[in-house]
Design an enzyme around this catalytic site. Structure first.
Site, short mmCIF file in Angstrom:
data_model
loop_
_atom_site.label_atom_id
_atom_site.label_comp_id
_atom_site.label_asym_id
_atom_site.label_seq_id
_atom_site.Cartn_x
_atom_site.Cartn_y
_atom_site.Cartn_z
N ASP A 32 0.93 -1.27 -0.33
CA ASP A 32 -0.21 0.00 0.13
C ASP A 32 0.75 1.10 -0.04
O ASP A 32 0.79 2.26 0.79
CB ASP A 32 -0.89 0.15 1.11
CG ASP A 32 -1.89 -1.41 1.52
OD1 ASP A 32 -2.07 -1.91 0.25
OD2 ASP A 32 -1.56 -1.70 2.22
N GLU A 242 -11.88 -0.03 -3.28
CA GLU A 242 -10.69 0.15 -2.02
C GLU A 242 -9.35 1.27 -3.02
O GLU A 242 -9.34 1.01 -4.30
CB GLU A 242 -10.12 -0.86 -1.42
CG GLU A 242 -9.75 -1.91 -1.76
CD GLU A 242 -9.08 -3.00 -0.88
OE1 GLU A 242 -8.62 -3.41 0.21
OE2 GLU A 242 -7.83 -3.84 -1.09
#
Ligand code: FUB
Length: 342
Positions: A32, A242
Site C-alpha cells: 500500500d 478500495e
C-alpha cells in the site's frame, strides 16, 4: 554443488524476469505505498506486513499489521532506506487491531500521518499522528478524526493549499456497514447487495486548516460511465472497491482506485476535487496476490506509480512495494501497465 547453485541462480533470474519491476526492499514486507516528495527526497508511507498467523478470510483478518516503517530514497533507482518504526499500534490510545494503508500530508512545518485502524470495538476509524520529520517518529492524536470510518485514507493537496481526504473500502474495509450514517455490525460482509443500484463508492472530505478534522461534511465520490450513468454494484470490473488516490494532471483531477475482487487499477477524471468523475478505464492489470493498491506521483518531471505485489513471499498478506513509470495519454486515459511480463 557448483551445478546446483548455477541452476538455482538461473531459476531466480528467470523468476525475476517475469516482473516489470523488482521489490524496493526485502528486509521487511511492505504494501500500500503512498509516495511523496519532500525537500527533493522521495518518501514512501507503506503498510508493514507481518506473519501474524491469522487465517485468511474475506474480512482481511490475515492483514494484522502492528506498526509503520517509512522508506526513503534520494531518487528513483537509488538506495532505499528503511527508517525504522515510525508509529506503533501500542502508542495509539484508541487502537484495537490492524494498521492498514496510511498516507501523509505536509503543512506549516508539520507532517500529518493519516492511518486506518480498528478501534477497540473492531470498527475501522481514521487517525492522525504528527511529526516534524517526514520519516517520523510520529505521535498519535488521542482520538480518531471525528466522523471518520472505513479505510485507505489518501490526502490530496490542491494548488490553492486546500487538502482533501479520499477514503473507504468495501468488504473488510466496512464501508457497506455505514449505510445510514451509523455502523451496523450485522450489516453485509461485502457490498450493498443491491446489484442494479449505484455502487457504494469512496468518500471525500475537505480537511480543516489544522489538518486534524473534516469540514463541510462527507461527499460520495461519484463515478459515471461515458453515458453519465453511475457505475452499478454488479459492475465489479469498474466500480470502486478500495485504495483511492488523487492526482492532478493538465488541470484535470484523476481519481484512481482498486476494483478489489477483480484486481484492476482504474481511473476516472473530473474538473474539481469533488468530481463527479468519468470512468476512463483500467490502467494496471492484476498483480500477483489478491490486493492491488497504488499511489501516483510526479518526480523531476516524470510520473511514477508505486504499487505492490507478492513476488518475495508468494503470500497475499506478505507483500513488497515496487515502482515503475506511468504515462498519461492525451485522451485522458493512462497507458496500461502490465506488471507481469508476457
Ligand atoms: O493492507 C491492507 C489492505 O489491503 C489495504 O487497506 C487495502 O487497500 C489492501 O491493499
Amino acid at each position: 554443488q557448483n551445478n546446483q547453485s548455477t541452476t538455482k541462480t538461473s531459476i531466480d533470474t528467470l523468476k525475476k524476469s517475469k516482473y516489470l519491476s523488482q521489490p524496493l526492499i526485502s528486509n521487511i514486507f511492505t504494501a500500500d505505498p503512498s509516495a511523496h516528495v519532500f525537500d527533493g527526497k522521495i518518501y514512501i508511507y507503506p503498510s508493514h506486513d507481518i506473519e501474524a498467523g491469522k487465517p485468511e478470510n474475506d474480512n482481511g483478518d490475515h492483514f494484522d499489521m502492528r506498526d509503520y516503517h517509512i522508506l526513503s530514497m534520494d531518487s528513483i533507482g537509488a538506495k532505499v532506506t528503511d527508517n525504522g518504526v515510525a508509529l506503533s499500534i501500542k502508542d495509539i490510545p484508541w487502537a484495537g487491531r490492524q494498521l492498514w494503508a496510511p498516507d501523509v500530508a505536509f503543512k506549516g512545518g508539520t507532517y500529518y500521518l493519516y492511518f486506518p485502524v480498528k478501534d477497540k470495538s473492531d470498527i475501522f476509524r481514521i487517525g492522525v499522528a504528527t511529526s516534524k520529520n517526514p520519516a517520523g517518529p510520529f505521535k498519535a492524536e488521542p482520538l480518531p478524526i471525528p466522523g471518520s470510518f472505513s479505510i485507505d485514507p489518501a490526502v490530496f493537496t490542491d494548488s490553492d493549499g486546500s487538502s482533501y481526504m479520499y477514503f473507504g473500502g468495501i468488504w473488510g474495509g466496512q464501508l457497506q456497514r455505514w449505510k445510514n450514517g451509523k455502523y451496523d455490525a450485522n450489516g453485509s460482509k461485502t457490498d450493498s447487495q443491491q446489484e442494479d443500484q449505484p455502487a457504494l463508492t469512496a468518500k471525500v472530505a475537505k480537511i480543516t486548516n489544522n489538518m486534524l478534522s473534516f469540514e463541510g461534511g462527507l461527499k460520495d465520490v461519484i463515478i459515471l460511465d461515458k453515458q453519465g450513468k453511475q457505475l452499478l454494484t454488479k459492475d465489479h470490473d469498474r466500480r470502486f472497491f478500495e485504495g483511492a488516490w488523487m492526482h492532478k494532471f493538465n488541470g484535470k483531477y484523476y481519481f484512481t482506485y482498486s476494483t478489489g475482487d477483480t484486481h484492476y487499477l482504474a481511473s476516472a477524471i473530473g474538473d474539481t476535487p469533488y468530481g463527479p468523475f468519468t470512468y476512463q478505464g483500467t490502467f494496471m492489470d492484476p498483480v500477483e496476490g489478491w490486493t492491488t493498491h497504488h499511489s501516483i506521483v510526479e518526480i523531476k518531471g516524470k510520473w511514477y506509480i508505486f504499487y505492490h505485489d507478492t513476488q518475495l513471499s508468494g503470500k497475499t498478506h506478505l507483500r513488497n512495494v515496487k515502482v515503475t513509470e506511468l504515462t498519461h495519454n492525451a485522451d485522458g486515459t493512462i497507458k496500461l501497465i502490465e506488471p507481469i511480463l508476457k
